[in-house]
Scaffold this active site. Structure first.
Site, short mmCIF file in Angstrom:
data_model
loop_
_atom_site.label_atom_id
_atom_site.label_comp_id
_atom_site.label_asym_id
_atom_site.label_seq_id
_atom_site.Cartn_x
_atom_site.Cartn_y
_atom_site.Cartn_z
N GLU A 98 -0.78 -11.24 8.82
CA GLU A 98 -0.59 -12.05 9.83
C GLU A 98 -1.70 -12.99 10.91
OE1 GLU A 98 2.86 -10.23 11.29
OE2 GLU A 98 4.40 -11.44 10.14
N GLU A 133 0.40 7.28 -5.12
CA GLU A 133 0.27 7.61 -3.61
C GLU A 133 -0.69 8.61 -3.98
OE1 GLU A 133 3.01 10.11 -1.20
OE2 GLU A 133 3.64 7.82 -1.29
#
Length: 268
Positions: A79, A110
């Site tokens: 963004e 992860e």
């Protein structure tokens, strides 16, 4: 390490609650999040100042994380270009498991403590840059490994976590530890913890971009004009700054491509 985010919810028998009771319970918990963020503003301040200094000297900002945390980092990074008109590689979000993991969980991604540095090297990360680890637990191996190696290479490190005293904070020059307590749904850190991380990311990236000169007054003068709504918003800004009518403002905006450039041209 005792992880508060994994402690049992203070709300019992939620499967027997009415829809209204569930919604009220979630909302009650959510109201505690901004207060938890407020307590760590001094930590966020130190991180924001340090990131700004690095970026003023040509550095970039990287986020790494897994699952919800990784997705939030990708969202914040993606963004920045449309909001502030910055190059796409100024702020980079990397998620364990690659872009596939944005939409679909990647098994065991992860848990690989070496992979984050491999992912970061693809962007030629260097000592000018900043790396922020995102993990509600504060223990994710992917993030721990990435921060550890980054520090060895002289890269500034920070984190946004929701437990105190974890290995991720230990590997961070500027840790931000937002303790929001047990989740409404036990262990579901996409809820309060995710909200806390999103709030801090908003605060951090917006503050850094303001201090880098990407805002004028309180306006997004460098935003990308990617749709009619944003062209209209930009036109209104130009009208206000130059005290001209809509048609002239829109013409300047479309001719010069940004509010900043349109105002500068119109002021001559």
């Amino acid at each position: 390490m005792i992880r508060v985010t994994e402690q049992e919810s203070t709300h019992q028998h939620i499967d027997q609650m009415s829809v209204l009771e569930i919604l009220q319970g979630i909302n009650k918990e959510d109201q505690t999040v901004p207060l938890a963020v407020e307590k760590v503003i001094p930590q966020i301040e130190k991180l924001a100042i340090s990131v700004t200094e690095r970026m003023k000297n040509g550095g970039r900002l990287f986020y790494i994380g897994a699952g919800t945390s990784g997705r939030l980092g990708v969202v914040d990074a993606s963004e920045c270009p449309p909001t502030f008109g910055v190059p796409f590689d100024w702020v980079v979000g990397i998620i364990a498991g690659g872009d596939t993991a944005i939409r679909k969980a990647v098994e065991n991604a992860e848990d690989d403590s070496a992979q984050a540095w491999i992912d970061l090297k693809a962007y030629q990360i260097n000592e000018k840059d900043c790396l922020i680890g995102l993990a509600a637990s504060g223990t994710t191996p992917y993030v721990v490994g990435g921060l550890n190696t980054a520090r060895q290479h002289g890269i500034l490190t920070g984190c946004i976590v929701c437990n105190e005293g974890g290995p991720i904070a230990a590997e961070s020059d500027f840790p931000v530890e937002v303790v929001v307590g047990p989740e409404f749904l036990t262990g579901s850190t996409r809820m309060k913890s995710g909200t806390a991380q999103k709030l801090v990311l908003n605060m951090l990236s917006t503050t850094v971009m303001i201090k880098l000169g990407r805002v004028r007054g309180n306006k997004m003068v460098d935003m990308q004009l990617t749709n009619h709504k944003l062209v209209d918003r930009g036109t209104q800004m130009v009208m206000e700054e130059l005290n001209i009518d809509y048609a002239k403002a829109e013409d300047l905006l479309l001719r010069y491509g940004s509010v900043r450039k349109a105002v500068e041209a119109g002021s001559k």
